[in-house]
Design a protein around this motif. Structure first.
Motif, PDB file in Angstrom:
ATOM      1  N   LEU A  24     -51.837-101.373  58.350  1.00  0.00           N
ATOM      2  CA  LEU A  24     -52.961-100.927  59.157  1.00  0.00           C
ATOM      3  C   LEU A  24     -53.120 -99.410  59.031  1.00  0.00           C
ATOM      4  O   LEU A  24     -52.153 -98.671  59.170  1.00  0.00           O
ATOM      5  N   VAL A  50     -56.896 -98.142  64.069  1.00  0.00           N
ATOM      6  CA  VAL A  50     -57.394 -99.156  64.996  1.00  0.00           C
ATOM      7  C   VAL A  50     -58.221 -98.452  66.060  1.00  0.00           C
ATOM      8  O   VAL A  50     -57.862 -97.376  66.525  1.00  0.00           O
ATOM      9  N   MET A  81     -59.950-102.992  63.325  1.00  0.00           N
ATOM     10  CA  MET A  81     -58.776-102.618  62.538  1.00  0.00           C
ATOM     11  C   MET A  81     -59.250-102.222  61.144  1.00  0.00           C
ATOM     12  O   MET A  81     -60.046-102.933  60.539  1.00  0.00           O
TER      13      MET A  81
END
Length: 141
Positions: free
Chosen positions: A30, A33, A48
């Motif tokens: 990731l 976010v 995300m």
């Protein structure tokens, strides 16, 4: 729109490293976010962003089982979320370089939000991420 395609499955309690997966067994990294809340409805949305996806590098997606959802896995178990949208953003001289993938979903129930936030705190801690208020960060510059 997010429908109740959000399911929580408890796994055996272990010290599972938090991971995010589109394909089972293939953790993604990731990049960012963003958490938002609709002032009128109270519905929370999650965006995300991933700078790259291991699933599409070297055709890894052909060797792994597609999860049919975004899997968020940690020591509490597995959260399965069906995104309302997944956008592939391309750029570069030819326009074919993957710049980012954005995955968005909504969470309506408070208990699901609480569980998601516990996952995100664990994920952030393990991956050296920190939460910050966008308005405060912009005002400080």
């Amino acid at each position: 729109m997010y429908t109740e395609q959000y399911s929580i499955r408890h796994l055996k309690m272990t010290s599972q490293t938090p991971s995010i997966q589109f394909f089972e067994g293939l953790p993604e990294e990731l990049s960012n976010v963003s958490l938002r809340r609709n002032r009128n409805s109270g519905v929370r949305s999650v965006l995300m962003s991933f700078d790259s996806l291991k699933a599409i590098e070297k055709f890894q997606s052909y060797t792994k089982r597609f999860a049919n959802a975004l899997l968020l896995i940690d020591e509490e178990g597995q959260i399965s979320v069906e995104p309302s949208s997944v956008k592939f953003i391309f750029g570069g001289p030819e326009g074919d370089d993957l710049r980012r993938v954005d995955c968005e979903f909504e969470i309506e129930r408070q208990d699901h939000w609480d569980r998601f936030m516990r996952f995100m705190h664990r994920y952030a801690e393990v991956n050296g991420m920190a939460y910050g208020d966008t308005k405060q960060a912009q005002g400080a510059e």
